[in-house]
Design a protein around this motif. Sequence first.
Motif, mmCIF file in Angstrom:
data_model
loop_
_atom_site.group_PDB
_atom_site.id
_atom_site.type_symbol
_atom_site.label_atom_id
_atom_site.label_comp_id
_atom_site.label_asym_id
_atom_site.label_seq_id
_atom_site.Cartn_x
_atom_site.Cartn_y
_atom_site.Cartn_z
ATOM 1 N N ALA A 154 27.417 38.160 27.069
ATOM 2 C CA ALA A 154 27.703 36.902 27.757
ATOM 3 C C ALA A 154 28.821 37.076 28.784
ATOM 4 C CB ALA A 154 28.081 35.824 26.735
ATOM 5 N N VAL A 155 29.858 37.836 28.430
ATOM 6 C CA VAL A 155 30.954 38.079 29.369
ATOM 7 C C VAL A 155 30.456 38.904 30.555
ATOM 8 C CG1 VAL A 155 33.201 39.189 29.641
ATOM 9 C CG2 VAL A 155 32.708 37.869 27.583
ATOM 10 N N VAL A 156 29.593 39.879 30.299
ATOM 11 C CA VAL A 156 29.011 40.672 31.383
ATOM 12 C C VAL A 156 28.271 39.774 32.368
ATOM 13 C CG1 VAL A 156 27.189 42.350 31.910
ATOM 14 C CG2 VAL A 156 28.859 42.846 30.130
ATOM 15 N N ASP A 157 27.503 38.819 31.857
ATOM 16 C CA ASP A 157 26.780 37.888 32.736
ATOM 17 C C ASP A 157 27.740 37.138 33.652
ATOM 18 O OD1 ASP A 157 24.319 38.575 31.693
ATOM 19 O OD2 ASP A 157 24.313 36.964 30.208
ATOM 20 N N ALA A 158 28.821 36.614 33.063
ATOM 21 C CA ALA A 158 29.778 35.837 33.850
ATOM 22 C C ALA A 158 30.451 36.694 34.918
ATOM 23 C CB ALA A 158 30.828 35.215 32.924
ATOM 24 N N LEU A 159 30.867 37.898 34.552
ATOM 25 C CA LEU A 159 31.542 38.770 35.508
ATOM 26 C C LEU A 159 30.598 39.239 36.607
ATOM 27 C CD1 LEU A 159 33.633 41.007 33.061
ATOM 28 C CD2 LEU A 159 34.475 39.122 34.458
ATOM 29 N N PHE A 160 29.365 39.596 36.219
ATOM 30 C CA PHE A 160 28.441 40.128 37.214
ATOM 31 C C PHE A 160 28.054 39.068 38.242
ATOM 32 C CE2 PHE A 160 24.127 40.924 38.778
ATOM 33 C CZ PHE A 160 24.349 42.128 39.431
ATOM 34 N N LEU A 161 27.888 37.831 37.828
ATOM 35 C CA LEU A 161 27.519 36.785 38.781
ATOM 36 C C LEU A 161 28.581 36.649 39.868
ATOM 37 C CD1 LEU A 161 25.535 34.551 39.581
ATOM 38 C CD2 LEU A 161 26.841 32.989 38.112
ATOM 39 N N VAL A 162 29.844 36.675 39.466
ATOM 40 C CA VAL A 162 30.927 36.588 40.444
ATOM 41 C C VAL A 162 30.953 37.842 41.313
ATOM 42 C CG1 VAL A 162 33.411 36.351 40.752
ATOM 43 C CG2 VAL A 162 32.258 35.096 38.922
ATOM 44 N N GLY A 203 34.011 33.486 29.032
ATOM 45 C CA GLY A 203 33.649 34.269 30.212
ATOM 46 C C GLY A 203 33.549 33.410 31.456
ATOM 47 N N ASP A 204 32.946 32.232 31.308
ATOM 48 C CA ASP A 204 32.844 31.323 32.448
ATOM 49 C C ASP A 204 34.221 30.825 32.892
ATOM 50 O OD1 ASP A 204 30.100 31.567 32.455
ATOM 51 O OD2 ASP A 204 29.774 29.800 31.206
ATOM 52 N N LEU A 205 35.128 30.690 31.926
ATOM 53 C CA LEU A 205 36.451 30.156 32.237
ATOM 54 C C LEU A 205 37.316 31.165 32.978
ATOM 55 C CD1 LEU A 205 38.456 27.797 31.876
ATOM 56 C CD2 LEU A 205 39.102 28.816 29.682
ATOM 57 N N VAL A 206 37.326 32.415 32.512
ATOM 58 C CA VAL A 206 38.214 33.420 33.101
ATOM 59 C C VAL A 206 37.470 34.412 33.987
ATOM 60 C CG1 VAL A 206 39.749 33.227 31.122
ATOM 61 C CG2 VAL A 206 38.040 35.043 31.168
ATOM 62 N N GLY A 207 36.122 34.411 33.911
ATOM 63 C CA GLY A 207 35.334 35.386 34.655
ATOM 64 C C GLY A 207 35.606 35.415 36.142
ATOM 65 N N PRO A 208 35.586 34.257 36.822
ATOM 66 C CA PRO A 208 35.830 34.284 38.267
ATOM 67 C C PRO A 208 37.160 34.927 38.644
ATOM 68 C CG PRO A 208 34.901 32.178 37.625
ATOM 69 C CD PRO A 208 35.196 32.909 36.349
ATOM 70 N N ALA A 209 38.228 34.561 37.928
ATOM 71 C CA ALA A 209 39.538 35.116 38.254
ATOM 72 C C ALA A 209 39.599 36.614 37.953
ATOM 73 C CB ALA A 209 40.622 34.382 37.466
ATOM 74 N N VAL A 210 39.044 37.024 36.803
ATOM 75 C CA VAL A 210 39.085 38.436 36.418
ATOM 76 C C VAL A 210 38.265 39.278 37.382
ATOM 77 C CG1 VAL A 210 38.399 40.091 34.641
ATOM 78 C CG2 VAL A 210 39.541 37.960 33.993
ATOM 79 N N ALA A 211 37.049 38.848 37.696
ATOM 80 C CA ALA A 211 36.187 39.618 38.589
ATOM 81 C C ALA A 211 36.793 39.724 39.983
ATOM 82 C CB ALA A 211 34.800 38.985 38.655
ATOM 83 N N ALA A 212 37.294 38.601 40.493
ATOM 84 C CA ALA A 212 37.885 38.605 41.828
ATOM 85 C C ALA A 212 39.124 39.503 41.867
ATOM 86 C CB ALA A 212 38.240 37.188 42.254
ATOM 87 N N ALA A 213 39.958 39.425 40.817
ATOM 88 C CA ALA A 213 41.166 40.258 40.776
ATOM 89 C C ALA A 213 40.804 41.734 40.677
ATOM 90 C CB ALA A 213 42.037 39.848 39.587
ATOM 91 N N THR A 257 34.733 48.097 39.853
ATOM 92 C CA THR A 257 34.535 46.870 39.086
ATOM 93 C C THR A 257 33.150 46.837 38.458
ATOM 94 O OG1 THR A 257 36.052 45.655 40.521
ATOM 95 C CG2 THR A 257 34.532 44.349 39.187
ATOM 96 N N LEU A 258 32.134 47.212 39.232
ATOM 97 C CA LEU A 258 30.773 47.246 38.684
ATOM 98 C C LEU A 258 30.663 48.300 37.586
ATOM 99 C CD1 LEU A 258 27.901 46.180 38.739
ATOM 100 C CD2 LEU A 258 27.373 47.847 40.523
ATOM 101 N N ALA A 259 31.368 49.418 37.736
ATOM 102 C CA ALA A 259 31.366 50.435 36.683
ATOM 103 C C ALA A 259 31.947 49.874 35.388
ATOM 104 C CB ALA A 259 32.158 51.662 37.130
ATOM 105 N N GLY A 260 33.011 49.088 35.507
ATOM 106 C CA GLY A 260 33.597 48.463 34.324
ATOM 107 C C GLY A 260 32.643 47.473 33.670
ATOM 108 N N ILE A 261 31.967 46.676 34.494
ATOM 109 C CA ILE A 261 30.984 45.717 33.963
ATOM 110 C C ILE A 261 29.846 46.467 33.271
ATOM 111 C CG2 ILE A 261 29.296 43.951 34.609
ATOM 112 C CD1 ILE A 261 31.184 43.166 36.907
ATOM 113 N N SER A 262 29.403 47.570 33.880
ATOM 114 C CA SER A 262 28.330 48.370 33.277
ATOM 115 C C SER A 262 28.766 48.960 31.940
ATOM 116 C CB SER A 262 27.914 49.487 34.236
ATOM 117 O OG SER A 262 27.459 48.964 35.475
ATOM 118 N N ALA A 263 30.019 49.403 31.856
ATOM 119 C CA ALA A 263 30.516 49.961 30.597
ATOM 120 C C ALA A 263 30.503 48.905 29.496
ATOM 121 C CB ALA A 263 31.927 50.510 30.798
ATOM 122 N N MET A 264 30.876 47.678 29.837
ATOM 123 C CA MET A 264 30.815 46.597 28.855
ATOM 124 C C MET A 264 29.383 46.334 28.423
ATOM 125 S SD MET A 264 33.584 43.916 30.469
ATOM 126 C CE MET A 264 33.275 42.724 29.178
#
Length: 418
Positions: free
Chosen positions: A31-39, A159-169, A179-186
């Motif tokens: 679920a967190v991967v989904d939120a991060l990847f969308l951003v 994930g929806d709450l913090v995902g935008p800030a984490v992904a953007a940062a 960043t995509l490598a980190g999302i893929s690892a998760m």
Amino acid sequence: MTTEPTARSHPRGPLGDPHLRRLVVGQGLAAVVDALFLVWLTLFVLELSKPGIVTGFVLVAVALPRAALLLPAGVVVDRLGPVRVAVAAAWLRVAVLLALGAVITITAPSVTTVALIAGLLGAADAAYFPAALAVLPAIVPTEKLSRVNALIQGAESAGDLVGPAVAAAAVAAVGFDATLAGISAMAVLAAIALSTLVRVVRRGERAGDDAGSDAVHAERLSSTRALGVGLRYAWHEPLVRGMLAAVALINIAVVGPVLVGGAVLADQRLGGTGSLGAVLSGFGAGSLAGSLMAGWRPPARRGWTVVGGVAAIGAGVAGLGVVTHVAAATAVVSVVGLGSAFLGVVVVATLQERVPKWLLGRVLSLVVLATVALDPFSYVVAGLLLPYGTTTLFLVCGGAVLACAVLVATSPTVRSLR
């Protein structure tokens, strides 16, 4: 004859069994991967092209395969088993993310290439979402379904709450590739956690373990027929039909008005569009609280809880029509988020418990369809009502949800639900 141990054989605390922990970790990470990847995807497409229709094109490329394949995926889940489908889909998602990472690292991809690869991820999601929901009754004891659903949905809300800030940062700090490598690892960790559950479910566990096994065997001759059986069941079963209708109406009447109408409301009454972030953060915080509340103390009278949840959402949406301050708008939207998340846990857990196992994948695919595939219609509703003002938009949509609460309350099947 010995059998593989299952989560049902360990009467310990809510997550005392390691299988339950792996399930929550796997689905929570997914679920967190989904939120991060969308951003990440949105930011990457903006980097490739100017803001505008191109960004929408890529997001639609993800959403269309997901919506189109959800119902057929439900048939596959019922035939092959939810654990196998969930694990296969989780690894397919990993493969797509790795392929996208390789493409952006080695080449200078076009928007079309990114859209095509992202579309494959949408196809994998179509199989993963109903399978992930249908896995729970195969692993989780009935009395723990609400709590485990709440923890997984809570991870999604977080994930929806913090995902935008984490992904953007992360993009700003280390770039798109890392960043995509980190999302893929998760995603890999999520797939590994879910893969450990395959042996938990006994080899003989199939969709036809109960009285519906003969029907499932006959349906193997025709996927269309199997899908028709699932649709007819959902239509003729009052509880399922009522809950699906309520979920669909809430999605149509809330998503578009809160996002589109909220942006206009922030600009006109709340001091500028910058206040929209605070308001939407309130929705995320309310969703997280609602998920955890539903798991901490599952309601004794589910039927009236469903009625109350629908009514709270309707009252909150209608209340946005009269707010004039950011704090008030944030508080009202938090109530909407809390009610939506609480209701989501109750509805999913109820269906997981009561729908026959041989139909569960198809019914839950309808739930996912009602949740994720109706967003465009919600945006259209918001667009049609906005010319009449934000007050009209929120009062009409909130009134529709309140009317739905009244209709749900008139159903003896729902009222008697425990």
